[in-house]
Design an enzyme around this catalytic site. Sequence first.
Site, mmCIF file in Angstrom:
data_model
loop_
_atom_site.group_PDB
_atom_site.id
_atom_site.type_symbol
_atom_site.label_atom_id
_atom_site.label_comp_id
_atom_site.label_asym_id
_atom_site.label_seq_id
_atom_site.Cartn_x
_atom_site.Cartn_y
_atom_site.Cartn_z
ATOM 1 N N SER A 205 0.844 -1.194 0.000
ATOM 2 C CA SER A 205 0.000 0.000 0.000
ATOM 3 C C SER A 205 0.884 1.250 0.000
ATOM 4 O O SER A 205 1.676 1.429 -0.916
ATOM 5 C CB SER A 205 -0.966 -0.058 1.186
ATOM 6 O OG SER A 205 -2.022 0.863 1.019
ATOM 7 N N GLU A 333 -8.946 -5.848 -4.398
ATOM 8 C CA GLU A 333 -8.388 -4.742 -3.617
ATOM 9 C C GLU A 333 -9.452 -3.825 -3.004
ATOM 10 O O GLU A 333 -9.439 -3.528 -1.811
ATOM 11 C CB GLU A 333 -7.481 -3.871 -4.499
ATOM 12 C CG GLU A 333 -6.218 -4.541 -4.996
ATOM 13 C CD GLU A 333 -5.042 -4.465 -4.039
ATOM 14 O OE1 GLU A 333 -5.236 -4.078 -2.865
ATOM 15 O OE2 GLU A 333 -3.931 -4.799 -4.462
ATOM 16 N N HIS A 438 -7.799 -5.705 -0.120
ATOM 17 C CA HIS A 438 -6.570 -4.981 0.197
ATOM 18 C C HIS A 438 -6.056 -5.383 1.583
ATOM 19 O O HIS A 438 -6.809 -5.399 2.558
ATOM 20 C CB HIS A 438 -6.882 -3.476 0.179
ATOM 21 C CG HIS A 438 -5.701 -2.572 0.235
ATOM 22 N ND1 HIS A 438 -4.821 -2.424 -0.808
ATOM 23 C CD2 HIS A 438 -5.257 -1.735 1.215
ATOM 24 C CE1 HIS A 438 -3.893 -1.534 -0.484
ATOM 25 N NE2 HIS A 438 -4.131 -1.116 0.751
#
Length: 520
Positions: A205, A333, A438
């Site tokens: 990230s 995600e 995610h």
Amino acid sequence: MLRGVCTALAAVSATGALMACRSPHEPAPLTVRVDAGSVRGIAKGEARQFLGIPYAQPPTGALRWTLPREPRPWSGVKDVGKPGKDCAQGSPGPKNPSSEDCLYVNVTAPREHHGSLPVMVWLHGGGFTQGSGKDYDAVRLATEGKAVVVTVNYRLGMFGYLGLPGLAGSGDFGFADQIAALRWARRNASAFGGDPRNVTVFGQSAGAMSTCALLTSPAARGLFDKAVISSGSCGLRWPAGGLFPGAPADRPYVPVAQGQDDGLAAAEELDCTGAGALACLRGKTTAELLPHSPSFADHLAYGTRLLPRDPAVALRAGAFAHVPVLIGGTRDEARSFVAGAIQYDPELITARTYPRLLKEAFGRHAGRVAARYPLSRFPSAGLAWATVLTDASWACSTLAGARDLAARTTVYSYEFADEDAPNVNGLHVPDVPQGAAHATDLPYLFDLGGRDLLVNRERKGLARTMVGYWSAFARTGDPNHRGAPRWRPGTAPLSLAPGAIRTVDAAAEHDCGFWATTAR
């Protein structure tokens, strides 16, 4: 002969130079010397951990919003059995003991000496406003992967990314911290049995967006030999509403001039204006500044000495370190972001609001997107919107980044696809099952918060395979290892799921041909 050399070394050095003299099965020491002084770590299972080692001076007082400086030397032996405080974030209080005195690293290495080990430097995620190195317990990665793992704290939010006209380092203080941590790892790797000539930077990230930027930074050139980019490419863009309904379009990087304008706006809100704005801001308490920190999420500045070019432009032009890169993301995600919005307010994403979300995100192309992603294809509006955002923002930009990299260096692509991965985000929205959302890949490499979240044999098996891939890549630049399915270099991702590791056509699965012709 070796014994004589070791005796001579012992007479002049208490550092990692002695590591080369140890028997392969002799326990490595819990007290070692780094460049600023000696540190005493702890044993944890088959690993040694050295937690909370300062890699820079505290960026407090007059050093707030200055580039990091090497730590001051200390005398005696510093106990490093527990991590330093997290970098300032969230709401201050006894349950959130974060601090501006936070520039620490945590080192995890095998207890047994294994020769010169690859070094893996981890940059955490959290939108550039949250998180810390201590959240990622690296015992499994270090011991199973036979690696030295360094997890890093770096300045966050307003403390890490404030820009002001005339302020050296504007918008790049957190980025500068990451570069300083890489320098520290190079200087001190041998003290922990690591090879300073074999350093891999890896992140997820915001950590991945930072890693991609590091590839393009002249100041980081030569500080690492390989890179792993997980869920955050240089070309990542979110359309309007892409991070949260009503939020403007965004990306991780901003021109330095914009960053300085945003800094001036924050300073004005804090009644700090004119020539004395910086001094005024430095006079504010951490608690006074923290409410303004979220404004500096995804705010890494380019057009600066540390980051001269927009990383996306630099990548396309080939202006990056041509080191081997492993790059990928998770198959679903955006489900975590969408479920978070629905959990906050169930009326934000519904069949009724879906057309408006598409219109705000894609303007005149909204009709094309609606036809391509009709609600009739999905069990819920939340899943429809999550699929649009996953494809348009995350997956296709990652694949495009892999193509840009592969034009000039060796690339291994992947997509994490365990549909029953641990729900690390704690989101429970029946209409948007998390799947491979995610951050759900993180428990396969780390014990998050010191906890093993993998509850069955299939998940643990996938974790062993992934640790093997990541550590083999750190060792040689090739993730392949004995007993694991073959991973071929290139832009076709290897799908990572229990019992189903195979190459997939992710570009087709995420409709990237469509998105390449759909401007935003």
